[in-house]
Design a protein around this motif. Structure first.
Motif, PDB file in Angstrom:
ATOM      1  N   CYS A 124     -37.341 -40.145 135.504  1.00 56.45           N
ATOM      2  CA  CYS A 124     -36.916 -38.768 135.776  1.00 56.45           C
ATOM      3  C   CYS A 124     -38.080 -37.783 135.826  1.00 56.45           C
ATOM      4  N   ARG A 125     -39.168 -38.228 136.382  1.00 56.55           N
ATOM      5  CA  ARG A 125     -40.320 -37.351 136.600  1.00 56.55           C
ATOM      6  C   ARG A 125     -40.509 -37.207 138.109  1.00 56.55           C
ATOM      7  N   VAL A 126     -41.056 -36.051 138.500  1.00 56.57           N
ATOM      8  CA  VAL A 126     -41.320 -35.801 139.909  1.00 56.57           C
ATOM      9  C   VAL A 126     -42.439 -36.734 140.358  1.00 56.57           C
ATOM     10  N   GLU A 127     -42.208 -37.430 141.454  1.00 55.07           N
ATOM     11  CA  GLU A 127     -43.212 -38.336 141.994  1.00 55.07           C
ATOM     12  C   GLU A 127     -44.256 -37.521 142.746  1.00 55.07           C
ATOM     13  N   VAL A 128     -45.503 -37.598 142.262  1.00 59.44           N
ATOM     14  CA  VAL A 128     -46.592 -36.868 142.895  1.00 59.44           C
ATOM     15  C   VAL A 128     -47.834 -37.755 142.947  1.00 59.44           C
TER      16      VAL A 128
ATOM     17  N   GLY B  97     -38.586 -39.090 145.346  1.00 60.47           N
ATOM     18  CA  GLY B  97     -39.060 -37.825 144.811  1.00 60.47           C
ATOM     19  C   GLY B  97     -38.873 -37.724 143.319  1.00 60.47           C
ATOM     20  N   CYS B  98     -38.050 -38.582 142.755  1.00 60.02           N
ATOM     21  CA  CYS B  98     -37.794 -38.580 141.321  1.00 60.02           C
ATOM     22  C   CYS B  98     -37.964 -40.009 140.826  1.00 60.02           C
TER      23      CYS B  98
END
Length: 147
Positions: A9-13, A4-5
């Protein structure tokens, strides 16, 4: 990654350009946008469509990376061939009457029946390769022999 990160350090989308290969965000593809219709859907699933160059066995007979008919693979990804009712010059067809049975104008190989071409077709009594009268075979491929 995959938790998820991302490692940055970015949100996994879906749509971030980084395909997540582990649960919970298992992505088949990620092309960096959230648009469908470009090969990778808005849910990061691989899309297939007629004209993408890859044959989808479930719905396509061929896929030549284009959406043009008359080149052997139709715009609906069906194989074009003699007897399909579409005359394809790229397949050297000069006629296609929708069947493979010879008739009065179209041979079963999708070429036009012509008197004088040197090929005796079922509708011709003779064909001597010309359209000259008085040589035993008329310009209409009929016998000129007088009894």
């Amino acid at each position: 990654n995959g938790d998820g990160c991302s490692s940055t350090c970015r949100v996994e989308v879906c749509g971030d350009g980084i395909p997540q290969a582990t649960a919970p965000r298992l992505e088949e593809c990620d092309d960096g946008n959230a648009l469908s219709g470009d090969g990778c859907s808005s849910q990061c699933k691989t899309e297939v469509w007629c004209g993408d160059g890859a044959v989808n066995q479930a719905s396509e007979e061929c896929d030549d990376d284009g959406n043009v008919s008359g080149d052997g693979c139709s715009s609906t990804c069906k194989t074009e061939e003699c007897g399909d009712g579409i005359t394809q010059s790229s397949l050297e067809e000069t006629c296609d009457d929708g069947n493979t049975a010879e008739n009065d104008s179209c041979r079963n190989d999708c070429t036009v029946i012509l008197c004088g071409d040197g090929i005796r077709d079922p509708s011709e009594f003779c064909d001597d390769g010309n359209n000259v009268n008085g040589d035993g075979c008329s310009a209409f491929c009929a016998s000129e022999v007088i009894k």
